[in-house]
Design an enzyme around this catalytic site. Structure first.
Site, PDB file in Angstrom:
ATOM      1  N   MET A  34      28.932 -29.800  28.517  1.00 36.08           N
ATOM      2  CA  MET A  34      27.585 -28.501  28.058  1.00 36.08           C
ATOM      3  C   MET A  34      27.070 -29.694  26.420  1.00 36.08           C
ATOM      4  SD  MET A  34      28.322 -25.388  27.906  1.00 36.08           S
ATOM      5  CE  MET A  34      28.837 -24.578  26.890  1.00 36.08           C
ATOM      6  N   GLU A  39      35.373 -35.234  18.454  1.00 32.97           N
ATOM      7  CA  GLU A  39      36.220 -35.563  19.126  1.00 32.97           C
ATOM      8  C   GLU A  39      37.287 -35.367  20.091  1.00 32.97           C
ATOM      9  OE1 GLU A  39      37.411 -38.947  18.601  1.00 32.97           O
ATOM     10  OE2 GLU A  39      39.668 -38.378  19.066  1.00 32.97           O
ATOM     11  N   HIS A  41      36.246 -32.973  23.104  1.00 38.53           N
ATOM     12  CA  HIS A  41      35.238 -34.638  24.239  1.00 38.53           C
ATOM     13  C   HIS A  41      36.087 -36.256  24.184  1.00 38.53           C
ATOM     14  CE1 HIS A  41      32.312 -31.188  22.873  1.00 38.53           C
ATOM     15  NE2 HIS A  41      32.567 -30.942  24.136  1.00 38.53           N
ATOM     16  N   GLN A 173      42.329 -28.266  27.607  1.00 36.86           N
ATOM     17  CA  GLN A 173      43.363 -27.127  27.740  1.00 36.86           C
ATOM     18  C   GLN A 173      42.748 -26.234  26.296  1.00 36.86           C
ATOM     19  OE1 GLN A 173      47.132 -28.519  26.985  1.00 36.86           O
ATOM     20  NE2 GLN A 173      47.454 -29.302  28.798  1.00 36.86           N
ATOM     21  N   SER A 211      31.749 -26.903  19.355  1.00 37.33           N
ATOM     22  CA  SER A 211      31.203 -27.148  19.483  1.00 37.33           C
ATOM     23  C   SER A 211      30.102 -26.026  18.621  1.00 37.33           C
ATOM     24  CB  SER A 211      29.974 -27.519  20.325  1.00 37.33           C
ATOM     25  OG  SER A 211      30.587 -28.805  21.125  1.00 37.33           O
TER      26      SER A 211
HETATM   27  P1  AMP Z   1      32.583 -27.563  26.594  1.00 41.29           P
HETATM   28  O1  AMP Z   1      31.068 -28.516  26.016  1.00 41.29           O
HETATM   29  O2  AMP Z   1      32.432 -26.805  25.424  1.00 41.29           O
HETATM   30  O3  AMP Z   1      32.097 -26.664  27.475  1.00 41.29           O
HETATM   31  O4  AMP Z   1      33.647 -28.556  26.651  1.00 41.29           O
HETATM   32  C1  AMP Z   1      33.759 -29.895  28.192  1.00 41.29           C
HETATM   33  C2  AMP Z   1      34.845 -30.078  27.926  1.00 41.29           C
HETATM   34  O5  AMP Z   1      36.080 -29.963  27.085  1.00 41.29           O
HETATM   35  C3  AMP Z   1      36.053 -29.033  28.646  1.00 41.29           C
HETATM   36  O6  AMP Z   1      36.453 -29.371  29.841  1.00 41.29           O
HETATM   37  C4  AMP Z   1      36.554 -28.821  27.360  1.00 41.29           C
HETATM   38  O7  AMP Z   1      37.925 -27.796  27.272  1.00 41.29           O
HETATM   39  C5  AMP Z   1      37.113 -29.961  25.803  1.00 41.29           C
HETATM   40  N1  AMP Z   1      37.280 -29.491  24.777  1.00 41.29           N
HETATM   41  C6  AMP Z   1      36.207 -28.458  24.157  1.00 41.29           C
HETATM   42  N2  AMP Z   1      37.009 -28.260  22.667  1.00 41.29           N
HETATM   43  C7  AMP Z   1      38.289 -29.716  23.022  1.00 41.29           C
HETATM   44  C8  AMP Z   1      38.813 -29.982  22.216  1.00 41.29           C
HETATM   45  N3  AMP Z   1      38.975 -29.226  21.040  1.00 41.29           N
HETATM   46  N4  AMP Z   1      40.014 -30.303  22.075  1.00 41.29           N
HETATM   47  C9  AMP Z   1      40.058 -30.886  24.128  1.00 41.29           C
HETATM   48  N5  AMP Z   1      39.589 -30.509  25.225  1.00 41.29           N
HETATM   49  C10 AMP Z   1      38.083 -29.407  24.904  1.00 41.29           C
END
Ligand code: AMP
Length: 309
Positions: A34, A39, A41, A173, A211
């Site tokens: 999103m 780091e 991502h 995860q 985020s």
């Molecule tokens: P989001 O942009 O928050 O929807 O996250 C996009 C992807 O990044 C999702 O698969 C999340 O699980 C992954 N993600 C977000 N934060 C982390 C993190 N700290 N470590 C690993 N993957 C993450």
């Protein structure tokens, strides 16, 4: 190679097919996000780049998965910085569609239903969240199918490539329930993609990167550290083959007044059903997942650690 930004599904399909052909690639990776990238991502992107010839990252703040319009409005949007991060990791294509591109007729009438696995934990506090998330993940997984942008008689097809490239999608995860649900959707509905889970990336003090962390004050951020500390307590006990003593870990969280705990449990990693009853008094054996969610100031935080003993 500089990253290329595309905003429509048609462009995504044709550009990714062109790149696959140009690189004579045999695999394509998709990293759905999103935006407001950090780091965590970057680690997803890095893993995808290591494992695939062509990598696409999507950036789309999906209105369907937000229950709260204020949360949707204030979700950070940082496209230029996101593109720079993805380019530095070697991602080929960034797909940043508008809401109208993804939902041209307004909100979709037919959606993916997460079922009972989507009603518990995060789903209990955020009704409809996982239906919305799975619906957009289904669409993104379809957009990213490799070779879909080439005519069947194209040069790539005749070289035996189109449609045969391996297809992988990368999820963190950190969002363990989302990952479990995506795996179930892909298995139950026969999506032609391998789902790869990537371990949670944390800052040096243990806080899982998110985020939304930017909305925490210094004091709230300090208080939020109790989540990863409590999880680590359980991890240490599991590694030492001791009873997990969930109560002590829960007491640690309760001692932090700025943290409003929602849930803290040890569950089966696949079904997310609690295991806590049979691992409190006897040494923990097998596979488990300690999951926690809490509100700290304006932010809902989630975290988890896998337990294996
Ligand atoms: P989001 O942009 O928050 O929807 O996250 C996009 C992807 O990044 C999702 O698969 C999340 O699980 C992954 N993600 C977000 N934060 C982390 C993190 N700290 N470590 C690993 N993957 C993450």
């Amino acid at each position: 190679m500089p990253i290329k930004l595309v905003t429509t599904a048609v462009e995504l399909r044709s550009e990714s097919a062109r790149l696959l052909m140009q690189k004579q690639g045999a695999s394509q990776g998709l990293v759905p996000t999103m935006g407001a990238l950090h780091e965590g991502h970057a680690q997803l992107a890095r893993t995808a780049v290591e494992q695939n010839d062509v990598v696409v990252a999507s950036i789309f703040v999906n209105p369907l998965q937000f229950g709260d319009a204020v949360d949707l409005d204030r979700y950070p949007r940082t496209l230029d910085a996101d593109l720079a991060l993805l380019e530095a990791e070697g991602v080929d294509l960034a797909f940043a569609p508008s809401v109208e591109e993804v939902y041209p007729g307004g909100e979709p009438l037919v959606r993916v239903t997460a079922g009972p696995l989507g009603d518990k934990w995060e789903g209990a506090s955020r009704p409809g969240h996982f239906d919305g998330a799975l619906t957009v993940v289904a669409k993104l997984l379809h957009y990213g199918i490799p070779g879909a942008g080439l005519p069947p008689s194209g040069a790539f097809a005749s070289s035996g490539g189109a449609g045969l490239a391996a297809y992988r999608a990368y999820f963190g995860q950190k969002d363990a329930q989302q990952l479990a649900l995506v795996r179930r959707m892909v298995a139950d509905l026969d999506f032609p993609v391998d789902i790869v889970g990537v371990p949670t990336v944390r800052s040096a003090d243990g806080l899982a990167l998110s985020s939304r962390n930017r909305f925490l004050s210094g004091e709230q951020r300090e208080a939020a550290l109790v989540l990863s500390r409590a999880l680590r307590l359980l991890e240490d006990r599991s590694n030492a083959h001791e009873p997990l003593d969930l109560e002590s870990a829960q007491d640690l969280v309760a001692s932090q007044p700025l943290v409003e705990l929602d849930y803290f449990e040890v569950v089966d990693p696949g079904t997310l059903e609690p295991l806590a009853e049979n691992c409190r008094e006897t040494p923990f054996r097998g596979e488990g997942l300690a999951i926690i969610a809490a509100k700290v100031g304006p932010v809902r935080l989630i975290d988890n650690v896998p337990l294996s003993s």
